[in-house]
Structure formats: structure tokens, C-alpha cells
Design a protein around this motif. Sequence first.
Motif, PDB file in Angstrom:
ATOM      1  N   TYR A 237      -1.476  -2.541   7.276  1.00  0.00           N
ATOM      2  CA  TYR A 237      -1.613  -1.801   6.133  1.00  0.00           C
ATOM      3  C   TYR A 237      -1.514  -2.962   5.027  1.00  0.00           C
ATOM      4  CZ  TYR A 237      -0.311   2.447   8.833  1.00  0.00           C
ATOM      5  OH  TYR A 237      -0.402   3.312   9.671  1.00  0.00           O
ATOM      6  N   PRO A 238      -3.003  -3.367   4.416  1.00  0.00           N
ATOM      7  CA  PRO A 238      -2.950  -4.385   3.754  1.00  0.00           C
ATOM      8  C   PRO A 238      -2.472  -4.343   2.311  1.00  0.00           C
ATOM      9  CG  PRO A 238      -5.035  -4.144   4.774  1.00  0.00           C
ATOM     10  CD  PRO A 238      -4.159  -2.942   5.103  1.00  0.00           C
ATOM     11  N   SER A 239      -1.611  -4.917   1.761  1.00  0.00           N
ATOM     12  CA  SER A 239      -0.805  -4.548   0.337  1.00  0.00           C
ATOM     13  C   SER A 239      -1.913  -4.286  -0.561  1.00  0.00           C
ATOM     14  CB  SER A 239       0.096  -5.696  -0.052  1.00  0.00           C
ATOM     15  OG  SER A 239      -0.675  -6.972  -0.095  1.00  0.00           O
ATOM     16  N   GLU A 240      -2.990  -4.830  -0.515  1.00  0.00           N
ATOM     17  CA  GLU A 240      -4.044  -4.773  -1.910  1.00  0.00           C
ATOM     18  C   GLU A 240      -4.666  -3.576  -1.611  1.00  0.00           C
ATOM     19  OE1 GLU A 240      -5.991  -7.169   1.561  1.00  0.00           O
ATOM     20  OE2 GLU A 240      -4.161  -7.277   0.462  1.00  0.00           O
ATOM     21  N   VAL A 241      -4.809  -2.790  -0.267  1.00  0.00           N
ATOM     22  CA  VAL A 241      -5.679  -1.707  -0.081  1.00  0.00           C
ATOM     23  C   VAL A 241      -4.362  -0.438  -0.577  1.00  0.00           C
ATOM     24  CG1 VAL A 241      -6.028   0.063   1.622  1.00  0.00           C
ATOM     25  CG2 VAL A 241      -7.139  -2.427   1.753  1.00  0.00           C
TER      26      VAL A 241
END
Length: 63
Positions: free
Chosen positions: A28-32
Motif C-alpha cells: 500500500y504505497p503511502s502516496e496512493v
Amino acid sequence: MSIRELEKATGLKFESLRRLYNNETTRYPSEVIGRICEVLKIDISDLLILVDNNNDNKEKSEG
């Protein structure tokens, strides 16, 4: 809100959002996640739930 609508609102890729929606991602990419929360005006706890799978595995091995 549909995935297409979220794609337009966030500027994120449709496929990335679709995988998140269908729970098909392992990272779960933090930017997403940050962008989704920002656009929807929600906290991360409104978006993600932590599930402890260790208890399930322990019960299965003991059963």
C-alpha cells in the motif's frame, strides 16, 4: 464513487485503484493512500483495517 471517478479526482492510475478496491495488492504505497485520503477527506483508519491473521493460523494449527 466509482473507481473511474476516484481516478479522475486523484490523478492515480485506474489499475492501481482497482487492485486496491478488489484487495489484490500486497503493498500500500503511502502516496496512493495519502492521496485517496486527501481527496475523500478521510483518515487512514477510515480506509484501512488491520486484520490479525496470526490468530486464524494459530487456531487452524491447533484444531
